[in-house]
Design a protein around this motif. Sequence first.
Motif, PDB file in Angstrom:
ATOM      1  N   GLU A   1      -1.390   1.610  -5.696  1.00  0.00           N
ATOM      2  CA  GLU A   1      -0.214   0.845  -5.273  1.00  0.00           C
ATOM      3  C   GLU A   1      -0.391  -0.643  -5.569  1.00  0.00           C
ATOM      4  OE1 GLU A   1       2.709   0.987  -1.494  1.00  0.00           O
ATOM      5  OE2 GLU A   1       0.679   0.312  -1.017  1.00  0.00           O
TER       6      GLU A   1
ATOM      7  N   LYS B   1      -0.433   8.250   3.718  1.00  0.00           N
ATOM      8  CA  LYS B   1       0.936   7.873   4.076  1.00  0.00           C
ATOM      9  C   LYS B   1       0.976   6.656   5.002  1.00  0.00           C
ATOM     10  CE  LYS B   1       4.441   9.376   3.558  1.00  0.00           C
ATOM     11  NZ  LYS B   1       5.516   8.925   2.615  1.00  0.00           N
ATOM     12  N   GLN B   2      -0.068   6.478   5.780  1.00  0.00           N
ATOM     13  CA  GLN B   2      -0.146   5.308   6.660  1.00  0.00           C
ATOM     14  C   GLN B   2      -0.483   4.037   5.892  1.00  0.00           C
ATOM     15  OE1 GLN B   2      -3.109   6.402   9.553  1.00  0.00           O
ATOM     16  NE2 GLN B   2      -1.878   8.079  10.390  1.00  0.00           N
TER      17      GLN B   2
ATOM     18  N   ARG C   1       3.169   2.545   0.624  1.00  0.00           N
ATOM     19  CA  ARG C   1       4.623   2.639   0.790  1.00  0.00           C
ATOM     20  C   ARG C   1       5.297   3.385  -0.351  1.00  0.00           C
ATOM     21  NH1 ARG C   1       5.532  -3.667   1.538  1.00  0.00           N
ATOM     22  NH2 ARG C   1       3.842  -3.553   0.000  1.00  0.00           N
TER      23      ARG C   1
ATOM     24  N   ASP D   1       6.431  13.197   0.099  1.00  0.00           N
ATOM     25  CA  ASP D   1       7.725  12.796  -0.469  1.00  0.00           C
ATOM     26  C   ASP D   1       8.167  13.739  -1.584  1.00  0.00           C
ATOM     27  OD1 ASP D   1       8.147  10.137   0.929  1.00  0.00           O
ATOM     28  OD2 ASP D   1       6.158   9.844   0.059  1.00  0.00           O
TER      29      ASP D   1
END
Length: 248
Positions: free
Chosen positions: A21, A50-51, A54, A91
Motif C-alpha cells: 500500500e 484489514k486493520q 485501506r 473485499d
Amino acid sequence: MDDGFLMEVCVDSVESAVNAERGGAGRIELCAGLVEGGTTPSMGLLQVVKQCVRVPVFVMIRPRGGDFLYSDREVEVMKADIRLAKLHGADGLVFGALTEDGRIDTELCTALLAVCRPLPVTFHRAFDMVHDPLVALETLISLGFERVLTSGCDSSALEGLSLIKRLAEQVSLFPPGGGITERNLQRILEGSTASEFHCSARSARDSGMKFRNPNVAMGASFSAPEYSIKVADVAKVRTLNAIAKNIL
C-alpha cells in the motif's frame, strides 16, 4: 483505479501488505504459501491486514498447492474458507478449478461463485493450465468472473505476451501476472494493452535471529531458508507503479 491502471500486489504477511500500500498498490491479493503459487491465508492474517491497510484485499481460496482438480472434501474446505473470508472483511475472492481434462470446472465454479456473492471474484492462474485458453475464457466470461489472472499459459507473462494480447482483445480485465519485474513491465504493458497487472515485488531480508541451527530445515528442500524472509519491497512497488504511470 488511478491514471488508467491498477497494480495488484500478491502478499503473504502484514508487513508486505503495508509495504504494498505504501508503494502505491491499488489492490492486494492475500495468500499463504507463495512458494507453491499461493494458498488460502489464515483468517487471523486477513483480520490484521484489514486493520492495517485501506486498499481492497482479495483473498486467495486454494486449499493446497499442486493441481486444480479438487475432491469433494476440498470443495467443502473452499466453501467454508469463502464464508469465513467474507465474515472477516474480504473485499473480493480469488480461486480457480479445472476438470481432469484441463477444462474449466463449470459446475464447481458456479457453486463457489454462489457462495462468494456479492463479492467480485478473480479466476487465478489455474487458467494457465487449461487445454484451450480461448474456450476457457469464453466459459469464464459466461460464468461471471470479473477478471482472469494469467501469464499467457507460459512460464511468465513476458513469454506468454502474445496470448495475453489476444485474450485482452476479448475482455478488458485480463491482468498479466507471473514473473513481472522492473526490467520487463514496460514491454508487458505495452504489448498487452492491459489496464491492470499483478506482481509480488519482493526482496529477501535477513532474519533477526542471532542463534541459528544450520543443520535443521523446517520444510522440504525446495522451501525458503528459515533465516531469510521475503517481503514486498516498497521501493520495488513504487518503481513498478512509476513505470506503469509513464506508459498508460
